[in-house]
Design an enzyme around this catalytic site. Structure first.
Site, mmCIF file in Angstrom:
data_model
loop_
_atom_site.group_PDB
_atom_site.id
_atom_site.type_symbol
_atom_site.label_atom_id
_atom_site.label_comp_id
_atom_site.label_asym_id
_atom_site.label_seq_id
_atom_site.Cartn_x
_atom_site.Cartn_y
_atom_site.Cartn_z
ATOM 1 N N ASN A 56 0.829 -1.205 0.000
ATOM 2 C CA ASN A 56 0.000 0.000 0.000
ATOM 3 C C ASN A 56 0.864 1.255 0.000
ATOM 4 O O ASN A 56 1.933 1.301 0.605
ATOM 5 C CB ASN A 56 -1.018 -0.012 1.154
ATOM 6 C CG ASN A 56 -0.415 -0.184 2.524
ATOM 7 O OD1 ASN A 56 0.602 -0.845 2.685
ATOM 8 N ND2 ASN A 56 -1.040 0.403 3.528
ATOM 9 N N GLU A 58 0.298 5.147 0.739
ATOM 10 C CA GLU A 58 -0.608 6.183 1.225
ATOM 11 C C GLU A 58 -0.130 7.573 0.798
ATOM 12 O O GLU A 58 0.981 7.736 0.286
ATOM 13 C CB GLU A 58 -0.729 6.069 2.753
ATOM 14 C CG GLU A 58 -1.392 4.759 3.156
ATOM 15 C CD GLU A 58 -1.628 4.638 4.656
ATOM 16 O OE1 GLU A 58 -1.121 5.473 5.434
ATOM 17 O OE2 GLU A 58 -2.326 3.678 5.046
ATOM 18 N N CYS A 67 -4.161 0.786 -2.663
ATOM 19 C CA CYS A 67 -4.059 -0.489 -1.951
ATOM 20 C C CYS A 67 -2.955 -1.365 -2.540
ATOM 21 O O CYS A 67 -2.650 -1.290 -3.739
ATOM 22 C CB CYS A 67 -5.353 -1.273 -2.068
ATOM 23 S SG CYS A 67 -6.807 -0.514 -1.352
ATOM 24 N N GLU A 69 -3.039 -4.520 -3.246
ATOM 25 C CA GLU A 69 -3.504 -5.436 -4.298
ATOM 26 C C GLU A 69 -3.485 -4.765 -5.661
ATOM 27 O O GLU A 69 -3.044 -5.336 -6.644
ATOM 28 C CB GLU A 69 -4.943 -5.908 -4.016
ATOM 29 C CG GLU A 69 -5.106 -6.702 -2.748
ATOM 30 C CD GLU A 69 -5.559 -5.829 -1.579
ATOM 31 O OE1 GLU A 69 -4.930 -4.778 -1.333
ATOM 32 O OE2 GLU A 69 -6.530 -6.202 -0.921
ATOM 33 N N CYS A 106 -10.488 -4.980 -0.045
ATOM 34 C CA CYS A 106 -11.585 -4.005 -0.021
ATOM 35 C C CYS A 106 -12.436 -4.136 -1.285
ATOM 36 O O CYS A 106 -12.058 -4.808 -2.248
ATOM 37 C CB CYS A 106 -11.030 -2.585 0.111
ATOM 38 S SG CYS A 106 -10.421 -1.875 -1.424
ATOM 39 N N CYS A 109 -10.757 -3.114 -4.648
ATOM 40 C CA CYS A 109 -9.799 -4.109 -5.155
ATOM 41 C C CYS A 109 -10.542 -5.318 -5.730
ATOM 42 O O CYS A 109 -10.141 -5.877 -6.745
ATOM 43 C CB CYS A 109 -8.824 -4.538 -4.062
ATOM 44 S SG CYS A 109 -7.613 -3.263 -3.687
HETATM 45 ZN ZN LIG Z 1 -8.192 -2.372 -1.722
#
Ligand SMILES: [Zn+2]
Length: 163
Positions: A56, A58, A67, A69, A106, A109
């Site tokens: 990830n 940020e 993210c 993924e 999430c 994703c």
């Molecule tokens: Zn995600």
């Protein structure tokens, strides 16, 4: 094939999944997560056996982050466009802690993984740790996202409008 394999311990998973979890954990060390402190790594197994990882990323402008993924998926698509994606594992942890924390993909994703699955016309398996600390191996992204929106929805009715 069953939609999900559920295992109480990482050791109970197949060797390939365990290896991907290991690679995802390694990738999580490179996460840039100064805000959430939630270090996430993802590892993708390609058809030719290569592994592509992501973590990830940020940002102070929160929605600009990404993210693990999707970082891994987009890297795989960019660097190995001819390869199909076989499986993805995702792992989360706190910085400098060894313990893997529950973290399932999430919704965004799942949506992106679904389109990868549909593009390649072949299921992508997903390995992750659920909130009950069980390891899940989903047999496809579709199984994680029922009643999903896809390209087919955009295309429906196009013919009618042109006549
Ligand atoms: Zn995600």
């Amino acid at each position: 094939m069953e939609d999900f394999i559920i295992a109480a311990n990482l050791e109970d998973l197949d060797a390939e999944s365990k290896y991907l979890v290991h690679k995802a954990k390694e990738a999580s060390h490179h996460a840039y997560a100064p805000y959430s402190k939630f270090m996430v790594g993802a590892a993708i197994l390609l058809g030719d056996g290569k592994v592509v990882t992501g973590c990830n990323q940020e940002n102070a402008a929160y929605p600009s982050g990404m993210c693990a993924e999707r970082v891994a998926l987009f890297a795989a698509a960019s660097q190995h466009p001819e390869q199909r994606i076989v499986k993805i594992a995702v792992v989360a942890k706190r910085k400098s802690a060894k313990e893997i924390l529950p973290a399932t993909c999430c919704g965004s994703c799942r949506q992106v993984m679904l389109e990868f699955e549909q593009r390649q016309e072949g299921a992508i398996k997903v390995v992750m740790l659920n909130s009950d600390h069980q390891w899940i191996v989903a047999s496809s992204v579709q199984s994680l996202l029922p009643f999903s929106f896809s390209k087919a929805h955009l295309e429906q009715g196009n013919d009618l409008h042109h006549t």
